[in-house]
Write a protein that holds these residues in place. Sequence first.
Motif, mmCIF file in Angstrom:
data_model
loop_
_atom_site.group_PDB
_atom_site.id
_atom_site.type_symbol
_atom_site.label_atom_id
_atom_site.label_comp_id
_atom_site.label_asym_id
_atom_site.label_seq_id
_atom_site.Cartn_x
_atom_site.Cartn_y
_atom_site.Cartn_z
ATOM 1 N N VAL A 162 -54.826 -7.989 27.371
ATOM 2 C CA VAL A 162 -53.434 -8.096 26.857
ATOM 3 C C VAL A 162 -53.312 -6.627 26.282
ATOM 4 N N ASP A 163 -52.412 -6.023 26.486
ATOM 5 C CA ASP A 163 -51.988 -4.717 25.745
ATOM 6 C C ASP A 163 -51.294 -4.844 24.488
ATOM 7 N N ASN A 164 -51.664 -3.900 23.578
ATOM 8 C CA ASN A 164 -51.356 -4.107 22.033
ATOM 9 C C ASN A 164 -49.774 -3.663 22.376
ATOM 10 N N PRO A 165 -48.797 -4.169 21.917
ATOM 11 C CA PRO A 165 -47.241 -3.706 21.924
ATOM 12 C C PRO A 165 -46.966 -2.558 21.136
ATOM 13 N N LYS A 166 -47.601 -2.672 19.832
ATOM 14 C CA LYS A 166 -47.365 -1.524 19.056
ATOM 15 C C LYS A 166 -45.889 -1.613 18.545
ATOM 16 N N PHE A 167 -45.266 -2.592 18.050
ATOM 17 C CA PHE A 167 -43.845 -2.663 17.901
ATOM 18 C C PHE A 167 -43.266 -1.657 16.779
ATOM 19 N N LEU A 168 -44.333 -1.458 15.770
ATOM 20 C CA LEU A 168 -44.031 -0.354 14.797
ATOM 21 C C LEU A 168 -43.915 0.929 15.201
ATOM 22 N N ARG A 169 -44.771 1.230 16.148
ATOM 23 C CA ARG A 169 -44.910 2.632 16.692
ATOM 24 C C ARG A 169 -43.539 2.814 17.541
ATOM 25 N N THR A 170 -43.305 2.009 18.386
ATOM 26 C CA THR A 170 -42.014 2.263 19.173
ATOM 27 C C THR A 170 -40.673 2.164 18.394
ATOM 28 N N GLU A 172 -40.542 3.364 15.390
ATOM 29 C CA GLU A 172 -40.688 4.185 14.145
ATOM 30 C C GLU A 172 -39.574 5.204 14.499
ATOM 31 N N LYS A 173 -39.170 5.648 15.699
ATOM 32 C CA LYS A 173 -38.073 6.959 15.634
ATOM 33 C C LYS A 173 -36.806 6.148 15.130
ATOM 34 N N LYS A 174 -36.410 5.126 15.276
ATOM 35 C CA LYS A 174 -35.159 4.459 14.876
ATOM 36 C C LYS A 174 -35.410 4.349 13.252
ATOM 37 N N ILE A 175 -36.212 3.910 12.708
ATOM 38 C CA ILE A 175 -36.545 3.815 11.372
ATOM 39 C C ILE A 175 -36.301 5.166 10.760
ATOM 40 N N ALA A 188 -32.506 -2.250 6.827
ATOM 41 C CA ALA A 188 -33.031 -3.466 6.318
ATOM 42 C C ALA A 188 -33.303 -4.290 7.802
ATOM 43 N N LYS A 189 -32.261 -4.181 8.318
ATOM 44 C CA LYS A 189 -32.159 -5.080 9.695
ATOM 45 C C LYS A 189 -33.405 -4.412 10.563
ATOM 46 N N ALA A 190 -33.289 -3.260 10.762
ATOM 47 C CA ALA A 190 -34.271 -2.528 11.629
ATOM 48 C C ALA A 190 -35.803 -2.907 11.553
ATOM 49 N N HIS A 191 -36.106 -2.973 9.882
ATOM 50 C CA HIS A 191 -37.349 -3.577 9.709
ATOM 51 C C HIS A 191 -37.746 -4.984 9.840
ATOM 52 N N LEU A 192 -36.624 -5.779 9.570
ATOM 53 C CA LEU A 192 -36.662 -6.958 9.859
ATOM 54 C C LEU A 192 -36.830 -7.330 11.492
ATOM 55 N N LYS A 193 -36.362 -6.672 12.261
ATOM 56 C CA LYS A 193 -36.489 -6.696 13.600
ATOM 57 C C LYS A 193 -37.845 -6.750 14.248
ATOM 58 N N ILE A 194 -38.483 -5.596 13.606
ATOM 59 C CA ILE A 194 -39.723 -5.099 13.921
ATOM 60 C C ILE A 194 -40.780 -6.216 13.384
ATOM 61 N N SER A 195 -40.483 -6.755 12.256
ATOM 62 C CA SER A 195 -41.417 -7.845 11.578
ATOM 63 C C SER A 195 -41.266 -9.161 12.412
ATOM 64 N N ARG A 196 -40.329 -9.507 12.853
ATOM 65 C CA ARG A 196 -40.035 -10.601 13.900
ATOM 66 C C ARG A 196 -40.416 -10.436 14.988
ATOM 67 N N GLN A 197 -40.745 -9.175 15.550
ATOM 68 C CA GLN A 197 -41.257 -9.025 17.099
ATOM 69 C C GLN A 197 -42.769 -9.300 16.615
ATOM 70 N N ARG A 198 -43.443 -8.673 15.656
ATOM 71 C CA ARG A 198 -44.798 -8.903 15.504
ATOM 72 C C ARG A 198 -45.226 -10.252 15.370
ATOM 73 N N LYS A 199 -44.358 -11.107 14.569
ATOM 74 C CA LYS A 199 -44.555 -12.523 14.417
ATOM 75 C C LYS A 199 -44.767 -13.259 15.557
ATOM 76 N N GLU A 200 -43.587 -12.900 16.587
ATOM 77 C CA GLU A 200 -43.451 -13.585 17.728
ATOM 78 C C GLU A 200 -44.416 -13.395 18.781
ATOM 79 N N PHE A 201 -44.894 -12.040 18.754
ATOM 80 C CA PHE A 201 -46.050 -11.846 19.713
ATOM 81 C C PHE A 201 -47.126 -12.449 19.309
ATOM 82 N N CYS A 202 -47.667 -12.632 18.017
ATOM 83 C CA CYS A 202 -48.840 -13.353 17.714
ATOM 84 C C CYS A 202 -48.704 -14.867 18.165
#
Length: 174
Positions: A122-130, A132-135, A160-174
């Motif tokens: 299962v590949d590591n999605p690296k939501f923060l890296r993807t 990062e450009k927007k942030i 703040a909304k961009a950071h929240l979206k990334i944190s939710r993506q990371r929680k959802e994946f786990c």
Amino acid sequence: ARFYDNCKRKIPGKKAYPRFKKNCRSVEYKQTGWQLNLESRKAITFTDKKGIGRLRLVGSYDLHFYQPEQIKRVRLVRRADGYYCQFLISVDVQIKTEPTNKTIGLDVGLSAFYTDDQGNKVDNPKFLRTGEKKIKRLQRQLSRKQKGSSNRKKARQKLAKAHLKISRQRKEFC
């Protein structure tokens, strides 16, 4: 405490008023201080003296399934995209499971999120890296705004909304 003690003793010198925390983002109620609208269960009234008042609940979860006595705590949480009302419900859940008598081996790594003993990766999605450009762009926009302006508040909200979206993506994946 030191500030107030120095004021009582009338000690001369440079005094700085205490800076109280401004990052209080949630309020939690136990059994009292709130009342659920019993007819529709789509509104909650806070009866304490904080002055919150009546709030309309928006969401797909049906509170008719639970009795008001089952709700043990109510928490109001502030996020970047709005306020959320969380209900802690006392329910006895019993799940019957039968052992399969099979074991698997998992390897958690950097290149792949995990690899099992069958060779499935299962590949590591690296939501923060993807994201990062927007942030990075939003942080640049925020730093260019004048402090105290309404445009800065809007830019801060977008970041703040961009950071929240990334944190939710990371929680959802786990």
